[in-house]
Design an enzyme around this catalytic site. Structure first.
Site, mmCIF file in Angstrom:
data_model
loop_
_atom_site.group_PDB
_atom_site.id
_atom_site.type_symbol
_atom_site.label_atom_id
_atom_site.label_comp_id
_atom_site.label_asym_id
_atom_site.label_seq_id
_atom_site.Cartn_x
_atom_site.Cartn_y
_atom_site.Cartn_z
ATOM 1 N N GLU A 180 -37.918 -0.411 -17.088
ATOM 2 C CA GLU A 180 -38.685 -0.083 -15.795
ATOM 3 C C GLU A 180 -38.912 1.492 -16.058
ATOM 4 O O GLU A 180 -38.514 2.390 -15.558
ATOM 5 C CB GLU A 180 -37.929 -0.327 -14.584
ATOM 6 N N ASP A 194 -32.936 -0.403 -14.871
ATOM 7 C CA ASP A 194 -33.704 0.268 -13.739
ATOM 8 C C ASP A 194 -33.907 1.752 -13.876
ATOM 9 O O ASP A 194 -32.970 2.219 -14.366
ATOM 10 C CB ASP A 194 -33.246 -0.197 -12.188
ATOM 11 N N TRP A 211 0.653 -1.227 -0.120
ATOM 12 C CA TRP A 211 0.060 0.084 0.288
ATOM 13 C C TRP A 211 0.844 1.284 0.002
ATOM 14 O O TRP A 211 0.424 2.254 0.699
ATOM 15 C CB TRP A 211 -0.999 0.003 1.269
ATOM 16 N N LYS A 266 -6.208 -0.501 -5.110
ATOM 17 C CA LYS A 266 -6.864 0.868 -5.002
ATOM 18 C C LYS A 266 -5.863 1.643 -5.851
ATOM 19 O O LYS A 266 -4.795 1.353 -6.545
ATOM 20 C CB LYS A 266 -7.182 1.512 -3.848
#
EC number: 2.4.1.18
Length: 656
Positions: free
Chosen positions: A378, A326, A83, A118
Site C-alpha cells: 500500500e 499497510d 493473579w 499477563k
C-alpha cells in the site's frame, strides 16, 4: 556490475544508480549477518517459537519467555496463580531474555487452554501488568479490558493441502471486514463470515479475499489499523480456530486469503500494546504525527526479527496466502510520505533505509516459504522498484495498490461536471504506471467508504438512493448513477492494473459510509454493517449493479484480459466524451456523454469483424437494451468500424 535492468528501462533513474545499488548492498550485508548468526533467514524468523508459551516435549512442560532487556523484574501472572504478582518470577538470561518453566506435573490442571495471563514488569516506568508481546490469543471483557490468553496446543485439522499448491495468477480481490460483514447491528464472527459470506464471494467470481482488522486492536473504530497484539487474531470475531475454519473453508472453495498486515506502526496504549514495554522505547523510535501511534525502530535486529516472525507465523499457523502491507509509504520515508511526490529526487530523499531492508527481508522470507505468495504494497509515493526483485534494486513486492485511481475518480466526481471530463486525461490516469511493476486497480476500497466521505454510488446518486431505487420508479439521477457506476468499474478494471480489488458491498452500490460505534453516534452499529438484502430484493435496482459486477469479473477471468500488456488508445473525442481503446483481441468503446450515436466511426489499423461480448446497456444491468448483440460488425474500406454507441454506455467487442 552491469547496469540495473530497472535503469535500462527508465533512464531517469541513472542519476540515482548509487542509491539503488546501496539498496542491494545494504540488504545483502544484513542478510549475510543474519545467516552468520542464525543460519538462515527462515531460522531468523522463528522468534514466536522461542517467546511467549512454547512446549518442551523433552522436559514435559511450557516455557514462557519475553524480551525485556531493561526490565528490573518480571513475573508471570494469571488466573492459574490467582493473579499473584510475586509468586512466579522470571529469570533473566542472555540478551535481555527472561524465562520461566512450568512443568506439566505441577501445572497441567492449572494452566489450561483459555487461561488468562499477563506479565508484571517492574522497570523505570513503574510496576505494570502487560500483555505478552508474542501472545497468540486475547480476551476482552464487558468493560473492554484485554488480557492475554494461553492457547495450549494447536489441534486444528487442515484439509487444504491441494489448494496451497496453486498460484493465483490474476488476483481478483474482495476486500472484507469480518465484524461489519453482517446485516445485523452487531459484530460479525469468523464462523458467520465463513458460512454466509464466502459463498457470496465465490458466486461473484472473485478468487481472493483480503481480510481487514485481523490483528488484535483495542479500539474497534480504528478499522484494525491500531494494532496492539500482532500475533493474536482479534477476539471480537471469535477464537483462533474460528479464523482457521474460515481460511480452510475459503481454500476448500478455491479462494485465496490475504491478511492486511500492519507493520507500519503500533497503538500507543500501554495497557494493551508494546509501548514502553521494558520501561524504554524498545520496539519503537518515535511517534507518527498523523496516526497518533508508535513507529517501529526498523534499525534494531530484534524488531526486524519480531516482524519477520510475525509474517511466518500468520503463514504457517493460519495458512494465509498473502499479505497486503499497510502504510508502506509511511515506512519508506522519515517524513512518512506527508508530502507530494512530483520529482524523481524525492523518491531518494529522507528514505528510511532500515525500513527498506526490513521490507526486502520480509518479501524474501515469505516467497521462500511459499513461492505462490501474494505480496502487496500500500504505497502512494510511486517509489521506483517497489515491485521489482531485490537483486534489481527493488523491494520484492508482487503488486502495488494503484492508490491514485480512486483519488482521481473521487476528485473528478466532486469537482467536475460530466461535460468537463477529459478522455485523454482519463486514459492516462488509468495507464500511467511503472514499467514491469504490477498494479492492483480499484475504483474504491474501504478508504473511500469511511465516514466523512462517500461511496462511489453515493457520489453519483446521493440522497436519491434513499427514495428512488425501486425498479418501478423512473429517475434520471439514478439512471445516470447506475450507468456511470458500471462504466467506471469496467474501465478501471480493464485499464488500471494487472489485478483488481473491490470492497465488500460496493459491488452492488452499497449506499452508505462506514462508521463504527463511537460516542459521536451513540455507539451505534447502524453504519458498521453491510445491507446484503438490498441486492437480494428483486424490486430494487441494487440488483442491476450486482449482476454487472458478476459479469465483469467473469469477463476478466474468461479473457485473461489483465495479463494483456498491449492496450492502445484508438480514439479520444472530448467534445462527445467518447474514448475507444484496444487490449488483446478486444475493442472497448466508452460513451460518457449524453448523446447517442448511430454509425459512429472507430478508426482501426486493419480489417476485421467484431461482435459485442459485453454491454453495460443490457437490461439485467439496469440498461435500456438498445444494443443488438447478435450483429457482426465489419470494418469499412478505410478500416473504420461503424457502431451504434448509445449515451452513457460502454461496449466491448471481440475480434472474430
Amino acid at each position: 556490475m552491469h547496469q540495473l535492468k530497472i535503469i535500462q528501462e527508465d533512464p531517469y533513474l541513472k542519476n540515482y544508480e548509487r542509491q539503488l545499488i546501496n539498496r542491494i548492498e545494504w540488504y545483502q550485508n544484513t542478510k549475510d549477518y543474519i545467516e552468520k548468526h542464525f543460519g538462515t533467514l527462515y531460522n531468523f524468523s522463528n522468534a514466536h517459537l522461542t517467546f511467549s508459551f512454547n512446549y518442551d516435549e523433552k522436559n514435559k512442560g511450557w516455557w514462557f519467555r519475553e524480551w525485556l532487556p531493561h526490565a528490573h523484574q518480571v513475573f508471570l501472572i494469571g488466573d492459574f496463580n490467582d493473579w499473584n504478582r510475586s509468586s512466579h518470577p522470571l529469570k533473566r538470561g542472555n540478551f535481555g531474555v527472561w524465562e520461566i518453566f512450568l512443568p506439566d506435573v505441577e501445572y497441567k490442571d492449572k494452566l489450561v487452554a483459555g487461561s488468562e495471563v499477563k506479565i508484571h514488569v517492574i522497570a523505570d516506568n513503574g510496576a505494570l501488568d502487560r500483555i505478552p508481546a508474542y501472545i497468540r490469543e486475547t480476551s476482552e471483557d464487558e468493560n473492554h479490558n484485554f488480557n492475554g490468553v494461553f492457547s495450549g496446543f494447536n489441534t486444528f485439522k487442515w484439509t487444504d493441502e491441494n489448494f496451497r499448491k496453486q498460484k493465483i495468477e490474476t488476483p481478483l480481490i474482495y476486500e472484507a471486514h469480518i465484524g461489519m460483514a453482517t446485516e445485523k447491528e452487531e459484530v460479525g464472527s469468523y464462523r458467520d463470515f465463513a458460512d454466509k459470506i464466502l459463498p457470496r464471494i465465490k458466486n461473484l467470481g472473485y478468487n481472493t479475499v483480503q481480510l481487514m482488522a485481523i490483528q488484535e486492536h483495542p479500539y474497534y473504530g480504528s478499522y484494525g489499523y491500531q494494532v496492539s497484539n500482532f500475533f493474536a487474531p482479534s477476539c471480537r470475531f471469535g477464537k483462533p480456530d474460528d479464523l482457521r475454519y474460515l481460511i480452510n473453508k475459503a481454500h476448500e472453495i478455491g479462494l485465496a486469503v490475504i491478511l492486511d498486515v500492519i507493520h507500519s506502526h503500533s497503538v500507543k496504549n500501554r495497557n494493551e500494546g508494546l509501548i514502553e514495554f521494558d520501561g524504554t522505547s524498545l520496539y519503537f523510535t518515535g511517534h507518527h504525527p498523523e496516526w497518533d501511534s508508535a513507529i517501529f525502530d526498523y534499525a534494531k535486529l530484534e524488531v526486524k526479527r519480531f516482524l519477520a516472525s510475525n509474517l511466518r507465523y500468520w503463514m504457517e499457523e493460519f495458512h494465509f496466502d498473502g499479505f497486503r502491507f499497510d502504510g508502506v509509504t509511511s515506512m519508506l520515508y522519515h517524513h512518512h510520505g506527508l508530502t507530494d511526490f512530483t520529482e524523481y529526487h524525492q523518491y531518494f530523499e529522507h528514505v528510511n533505509n532500515d525500513a527498506v531492508i526490513y521490507l526486502q527481508l520480509g518479501n524474501d522470507l515469505i516467497h521462500e516459504i511459499n513461492p505462490n505468495i501474494i505480496s502487496i504494497a500500500e504505497d502512494m509515493s510511486g517509489m521506483p522498484g517497489i515491485c521489482r526483485s531485490v537483486k534489481d534494486g527493488g523491494l520484492g513486492f508482487d503488486y502495488r495498490l494503484a492508490m491514485g485511481i480512486p483519488d482521481f475518480w473521487y476528485n473528478l466526481l466532486e469537482n467536475k461536471s460530466d461535460e468537463q471530463w477529459h478522455m485523454g486525461d482519463l486514459y492516462w490516469r488509468l495507464t500511467n504506471r511503472r514499467l514491469n511493476e504490477k498494479n492492483i486497480a480499484y475504483a474504491e476500497s474501504h478508504d473511500q467508504a469511511m465516514v466523512g466521505d462517500k461511496t462511489l454510488a453515493f457520489w453519483l446518486m446521493d440522497k436519491e438512493m434513499y427514495t428512488a431505487m425501486e425498479k418501478s420508479q423512473e429517475n434520471i439521477i439514478i439512471d445516470r448513477g447506475i450507468a456511470l457506476h458500471k462504466m467506471i468499474r469496467l474501465i478501471t478494471a480493464t485499464l488500471g492494473g494487472e489485478a483488481y480489488l473491490n470492497f465488500m458491498g460496493n459491488e452492488f452500490g452499497h449506499p452508505e459510509w462506514i462508521d463504527f460505534p463511537r460516542e459521536g453516534n451513540n455507539w451505534s452499529y447502524h453504519y458498521a454493517r453491510r445491507q446484503w438484502s438490498l441486492a437480494e430484493n428483486k424490486n430494487l435496482k441494487y440488483e442491476f449493479l450486482l449482476n454487472f459486477d458478476q459479469k465483469l469479473i467473469d469477463f476478466i477471468k474468461k479473457t485473461a484480459l489483465l495479463n494483456q500488456k498491449d492496450d492502445y488508445k484508438i480514439l479520444e473525442d472530448n467534445e462527445n466524451k467518447i474514448l475507444a481503446f484496444s487490449k488483446g483481441s478486444h475493442l472497448f468503446a466508452f460513451n460518457f456523454g449524453t448523446e447517442s450515436f448511430s454509425d459512429f466511426a472507430i478508426p482501426l489499423k486493419e480489417k476485421g469483424s467484431y461482435k459485442i461480448c459485453l454491454s453495460t446497456d443490457d437490461e439485467p444491468f439496469g440498461g435500456f437494451e438498445r444494443i443488438d448483440k447478435d450483429l457482426v460488425y465489419k470494418t469499412q474500406k478505410n478500416n473504420d468500424l461503424l457502431i451504434y454507441l448509445p449515451s452513457r454506455t460502454a461496449l466491448v467487442f471481440e475480434k472474430k
